[in-house]
Design a protein around this motif. Structure first.
Motif, PDB file in Angstrom:
ATOM      1  N   ALA A  98       4.728   7.914  23.258  1.00 44.35           N
ATOM      2  CA  ALA A  98       6.130   7.681  23.609  1.00 44.35           C
ATOM      3  C   ALA A  98       6.905   7.515  22.307  1.00 44.35           C
ATOM      4  O   ALA A  98       6.546   6.692  21.469  1.00 44.35           O
ATOM      5  N   VAL A  99       7.933   8.334  22.168  1.00 40.77           N
ATOM      6  CA  VAL A  99       8.848   8.175  21.039  1.00 40.77           C
ATOM      7  C   VAL A  99       9.993   7.319  21.552  1.00 40.77           C
ATOM      8  O   VAL A  99      10.693   7.693  22.497  1.00 40.77           O
ATOM      9  N   VAL A 100      10.151   6.162  20.953  1.00 40.00           N
ATOM     10  CA  VAL A 100      11.157   5.193  21.382  1.00 40.00           C
ATOM     11  C   VAL A 100      12.340   5.267  20.427  1.00 40.00           C
ATOM     12  O   VAL A 100      12.186   5.068  19.217  1.00 40.00           O
ATOM     13  N   GLU A 101      13.507   5.579  20.967  1.00 37.44           N
ATOM     14  CA  GLU A 101      14.741   5.524  20.172  1.00 37.44           C
ATOM     15  C   GLU A 101      15.136   4.063  20.029  1.00 37.44           C
ATOM     16  O   GLU A 101      15.174   3.326  21.017  1.00 37.44           O
ATOM     17  N   ASP A 146      14.839   5.185  33.388  1.00 35.51           N
ATOM     18  CA  ASP A 146      15.185   4.015  34.192  1.00 35.51           C
ATOM     19  C   ASP A 146      14.994   2.749  33.352  1.00 35.51           C
ATOM     20  O   ASP A 146      13.902   2.484  32.841  1.00 35.51           O
ATOM     21  N   ARG A 147      16.033   1.960  33.211  1.00 37.47           N
ATOM     22  CA  ARG A 147      16.008   0.778  32.353  1.00 37.47           C
ATOM     23  C   ARG A 147      14.904  -0.199  32.767  1.00 37.47           C
ATOM     24  O   ARG A 147      14.177  -0.727  31.934  1.00 37.47           O
ATOM     25  N   ARG A 148      14.733  -0.420  34.058  1.00 44.62           N
ATOM     26  CA  ARG A 148      13.713  -1.366  34.526  1.00 44.62           C
ATOM     27  C   ARG A 148      12.311  -0.846  34.204  1.00 44.62           C
ATOM     28  O   ARG A 148      11.445  -1.599  33.760  1.00 44.62           O
ATOM     29  N   PHE A 149      12.082   0.449  34.412  1.00 45.26           N
ATOM     30  CA  PHE A 149      10.788   1.054  34.098  1.00 45.26           C
ATOM     31  C   PHE A 149      10.506   0.956  32.597  1.00 45.26           C
ATOM     32  O   PHE A 149       9.389   0.645  32.184  1.00 45.26           O
ATOM     33  N   GLY A 153       7.404  -1.161  31.880  1.00 46.32           N
ATOM     34  CA  GLY A 153       6.302  -0.275  31.513  1.00 46.32           C
ATOM     35  C   GLY A 153       6.002  -0.235  30.029  1.00 46.32           C
ATOM     36  O   GLY A 153       4.847  -0.126  29.619  1.00 46.32           O
ATOM     37  N   PHE A 154       7.052  -0.318  29.228  1.00 46.45           N
ATOM     38  CA  PHE A 154       6.900  -0.143  27.793  1.00 46.45           C
ATOM     39  C   PHE A 154       7.293  -1.372  26.978  1.00 46.45           C
ATOM     40  O   PHE A 154       7.115  -1.393  25.769  1.00 46.45           O
ATOM     41  N   GLY A 155       7.883  -2.370  27.631  1.00 43.90           N
ATOM     42  CA  GLY A 155       8.318  -3.563  26.908  1.00 43.90           C
ATOM     43  C   GLY A 155       9.506  -3.302  25.997  1.00 43.90           C
ATOM     44  O   GLY A 155       9.657  -3.961  24.971  1.00 43.90           O
ATOM     45  N   ALA A 157      13.269  -3.203  24.467  1.00 46.59           N
ATOM     46  CA  ALA A 157      14.437  -4.075  24.384  1.00 46.59           C
ATOM     47  C   ALA A 157      15.675  -3.303  24.835  1.00 46.59           C
ATOM     48  O   ALA A 157      15.634  -2.080  25.011  1.00 46.59           O
ATOM     49  N   GLU A 158      16.773  -3.988  25.003  1.00 45.99           N
ATOM     50  CA  GLU A 158      18.019  -3.353  25.456  1.00 45.99           C
ATOM     51  C   GLU A 158      18.522  -2.265  24.510  1.00 45.99           C
ATOM     52  O   GLU A 158      19.198  -1.340  24.941  1.00 45.99           O
ATOM     53  N   ASN A 159      18.209  -2.375  23.232  1.00 47.80           N
ATOM     54  CA  ASN A 159      18.677  -1.377  22.268  1.00 47.80           C
ATOM     55  C   ASN A 159      17.679  -0.235  22.086  1.00 47.80           C
ATOM     56  O   ASN A 159      17.800   0.563  21.162  1.00 47.80           O
ATOM     57  N   GLU A 160      16.702  -0.138  22.998  1.00 47.89           N
ATOM     58  CA  GLU A 160      15.679   0.895  22.917  1.00 47.89           C
ATOM     59  C   GLU A 160      15.641   1.718  24.196  1.00 47.89           C
ATOM     60  O   GLU A 160      15.970   1.217  25.268  1.00 47.89           O
ATOM     61  N   ARG A 161      15.206   2.974  24.040  1.00 50.56           N
ATOM     62  CA  ARG A 161      14.985   3.829  25.203  1.00 50.56           C
ATOM     63  C   ARG A 161      13.979   4.908  24.833  1.00 50.56           C
ATOM     64  O   ARG A 161      13.751   5.186  23.662  1.00 50.56           O
ATOM     65  N   ILE A 162      13.399   5.533  25.849  1.00 49.86           N
ATOM     66  CA  ILE A 162      12.422   6.589  25.628  1.00 49.86           C
ATOM     67  C   ILE A 162      13.155   7.875  25.275  1.00 49.86           C
ATOM     68  O   ILE A 162      13.983   8.363  26.040  1.00 49.86           O
ATOM     69  N   ALA A 163      12.840   8.423  24.111  1.00 52.31           N
ATOM     70  CA  ALA A 163      13.390   9.727  23.719  1.00 52.31           C
ATOM     71  C   ALA A 163      12.530  10.851  24.273  1.00 52.31           C
ATOM     72  O   ALA A 163      13.028  11.924  24.601  1.00 52.31           O
ATOM     73  N   GLY A 164      11.237  10.613  24.382  1.00 53.82           N
ATOM     74  CA  GLY A 164      10.339  11.624  24.925  1.00 53.82           C
ATOM     75  C   GLY A 164       8.911  11.141  24.953  1.00 53.82           C
ATOM     76  O   GLY A 164       8.548  10.189  24.242  1.00 53.82           O
ATOM     77  N   LEU A 165       8.123  11.768  25.789  1.00 55.78           N
ATOM     78  CA  LEU A 165       6.693  11.506  25.885  1.00 55.78           C
ATOM     79  C   LEU A 165       5.982  12.778  25.453  1.00 55.78           C
ATOM     80  O   LEU A 165       6.136  13.827  26.082  1.00 55.78           O
ATOM     81  N   ILE A 166       5.238  12.685  24.366  1.00 56.17           N
ATOM     82  CA  ILE A 166       4.530  13.844  23.847  1.00 56.17           C
ATOM     83  C   ILE A 166       3.078  13.729  24.286  1.00 56.17           C
ATOM     84  O   ILE A 166       2.336  12.869  23.808  1.00 56.17           O
ATOM     85  N   HIS A 167       2.688  14.581  25.233  1.00 55.29           N
ATOM     86  CA  HIS A 167       1.314  14.616  25.724  1.00 55.29           C
ATOM     87  C   HIS A 167       0.497  15.481  24.772  1.00 55.29           C
ATOM     88  O   HIS A 167       0.921  16.578  24.400  1.00 55.29           O
ATOM     89  N   ILE A 168      -0.677  14.982  24.391  1.00 49.07           N
ATOM     90  CA  ILE A 168      -1.525  15.682  23.427  1.00 49.07           C
ATOM     91  C   ILE A 168      -2.954  15.715  23.958  1.00 49.07           C
ATOM     92  O   ILE A 168      -3.460  14.704  24.453  1.00 49.07           O
TER      93      ILE A 168
END
Length: 192
Positions: A98-101, A146-149, A153-155, A157-168
């Motif tokens: 997970a790349v977290v912005e 989804d903010r709650r997910f 799911g990832f712990g 913070a409010e200033n963070e979000r998922i930019a993408g999930l890179i499956h390898i």
């Protein structure tokens, strides 16, 4: 004169993501992942803010997230088929990053440029995994927005979000080539 790198250019001209559902084991070890993550972290980040971070999701974490998708989908009014598709992204995966912005305050760098940098990290990570010989795919989907997910799911913070999930993983079938954009239709040459 520039010093060309024909192998790198050929890779970029022929690169092709591998569908996540076709990836299997073995997956990269932690030692295998370090140079891939290092390459992704070399992405321009506009002011040296490092507006991103990585969460490596191994199989138990992916299974936990799959169960969370099932728990959250109905509460969000998602159709059964949407929940099943999102669940399979996690349940069928063997390893993902997970790349977290991370939005960091800056009087100099606009927030949108931090978002662009996080997206660039996703592509750099994808390309580094492919260049290392692994199959890889960049996915997202409604759970990762989804903010709650994100928080449960990832712990995040409010200033963070998922930019993408890179499956390898290891690809089972080479993907067929797909149509590419018409370069002349998307390019304007400004001469004055």
């Amino acid at each position: 004169m520039p010093a060309p790198n024909p192998a790198a250019l050929d890779f970029l001209l022929t690169r092709r993501s591998r569908p996540a559902k076709t990836l299997t084991t073995p997956v990269p070890s932690r030692d295998d992942l370090r140079p891939i993550l290092t390459a992704a972290a070399r992405t321009p980040d506009h002011g040296k803010l490092e507006p991103w971070r990585f969460i490596v999701l191994e199989k138990p974490a992916l299974d936990r997230l799959a169960a969370l998708v099932v728990a959250h989908g109905p509460a969000l009014g998602k159709a059964e088929e949407d929940v099943a598709k999102a669940r399979s992204q996690y349940a069928d995966g063997h390893l993902a990053v997970a790349v977290v912005e991370v939005q960091k305050p800056s009087g100099k760098i606009p927030a949108l440029e931090l978002t662009y940098s996080a997206g660039a990290v996703c592509l750099a990570l994808l390309n580094a995994a492919l260049a290392a010989g692994w199959g890889a795919n960049w996915l997202s989907g409604w759970p990762s927005h989804d903010r709650r997910f994100m928080a449960e799911g990832f712990g995040l913070a409010e200033n963070e979000r998922i930019a993408g999930l890179i499956h390898i993983g290891t690809e089972t079938n080479p993907p067929p080539e797909r149509p590419r954009p018409d370069l002349d239709a998307i390019t304007t040459w400004a001469t004055s």
